[in-house]
Enzyme design. Structure first.
Site, mmCIF file in Angstrom:
data_model
loop_
_atom_site.group_PDB
_atom_site.id
_atom_site.type_symbol
_atom_site.label_atom_id
_atom_site.label_comp_id
_atom_site.label_asym_id
_atom_site.label_seq_id
_atom_site.Cartn_x
_atom_site.Cartn_y
_atom_site.Cartn_z
ATOM 1 N N SER A 33 10.847 0.984 7.016
ATOM 2 C CA SER A 33 9.550 0.529 7.501
ATOM 3 C C SER A 33 9.523 -0.982 7.659
ATOM 4 O O SER A 33 9.992 -1.723 6.791
ATOM 5 C CB SER A 33 8.440 0.945 6.529
ATOM 6 N N GLU A 43 0.930 2.265 18.547
ATOM 7 C CA GLU A 43 0.103 1.729 17.465
ATOM 8 C C GLU A 43 -0.471 0.380 17.887
ATOM 9 O O GLU A 43 0.169 -0.659 17.720
ATOM 10 C CB GLU A 43 0.913 1.569 16.175
#
Length: 300
Positions: free
Chosen positions: A213, A270
């Site tokens: 991430s 996103e």
């Protein structure tokens, strides 16, 4: 005054997704036949006449118990890994991105470090990666020390033009990142009746496993409007998000997961996810409408 705030709603929403169901283990596998105290795990027997029959039944019970122990050990090993700390989610990370491997060339000539470090499903953080953190004024969110001034300047300038921002998420530890994904996977299994793999494929479009991430780099922030703090597609229609997408490159940030690039990034669109890469790279990426992956290919 710096307009950096945290979003308590994210924590509350995450807490809602934590499953307390007794028929699921920590890796999301359904325990067939009931709980440990239910009929699926109990071994019933009664006394019979004759030592031979008794011995045979005892042997069957022992063998059955041994089989259960071995099966449990196999699941435990898969969930925990050799180090005793890696879950099933991370053990299967390489399987999830295989279909996309041919889309992105290997970055064999590129030193994967610094502001341009690449972290995605296929490229994890180096084992020796470390980051110096700068905690925001609320004491609940942190970012890499090297991006704090740029982030502060961007949000301060936007605020001067009437925009109000919230830092929904910044740096996350490995443990926090893994926990969030496991919660999302189990919640998806519960809500949609999916298998573990189906739930993983669904949730890993937004939440990456530990070590994969960008939030673990400290170079990424999720930014939302104060009056609309949902992490969804409607965020792009807020004045704050429109301002950020118009000006973020001037401060070294990019919209990391743009629409139409999902096959390259491996992540759903996103509009709230902004990544620091430095002003030079940011301006080229945003002007060309490309991703960090595509930019790095051009640099090799």
């Amino acid at each position: 005054m710096e307009q950096i705030r945290s979003m308590e709603e994210e924590k509350k929403e995450r807490q809602k997704n934590i499953l307390l169901s007794l028929n699921l283990d920590e890796c999301g596998y359904s325990k067939r036949g009931g709980t440990s105290s239910g009929p699926g795990h109990a071994i019933h027997h009664r006394k019979t006449s004759g030592g031979h029959k008794k011995d045979e039944k005892t042997k069957c019970i022992i063998l059955g118990a041994a089989a259960l122990i071995l099966a449990a050990a196999a699941i435990f090993q898969e969930c925990r890994g050799d180090s005793g700390m890696i879950s099933a989610v991370q053990n299967r990370i390489r399987m999830a991105g295989e279909d996309r491997q041919n889309l992105i060339p290997e970055y064999t000539e590129y030193e994967n470090s610094g502001n341009l470090i690449l972290v995605n499903k296929d490229y994890g953080l180096p084992s020796d990666y470390s980051v110096e953190l700068h905690w925001l004024n609320n004491g609940q969110q942190a970012v890499a020390e090297e991006i704090y001034d740029a982030l502060s300047a961007m949000l301060t300038d936007g605020s001067a033009e009437g925009r109000e921002f919230v830092v929904a998420s910044g740096y996350r530890s490995h443990e926090t990142q893994q926990r969030l994904l496991e919660e999302d996977v189990q919640a998806s299994m519960k809500k949609y009746g999916l298998t573990w793999q189906e739930a993983y494929d669904r949730e890993s479009r937004e939440t990456m496993p530990e070590g994969h991430s960008e939030h673990e780099t400290g170079l990424t922030v999720d930014l939302v409007a104060l009056d609309y703090q949902m992490l969804d597609g409607a965020q792009e229609y807020t004045e704050e998000n429109q301002w950020l997408r118009q000006h973020c490159q001037d401060y070294g940030f990019i919209l990391r997961y743009p629409r139409g690039k999902e096959e390259i990034t491996g992540i759903s669109y996103e509009p709230w996810h902004f990544r620091y890469v430095g002003t030079e790279a940011a301006k080229e990426i945003m002007e060309k409408g490309i991703t960090l992956e595509e930019y790095l290919v051009d640099q090799t």
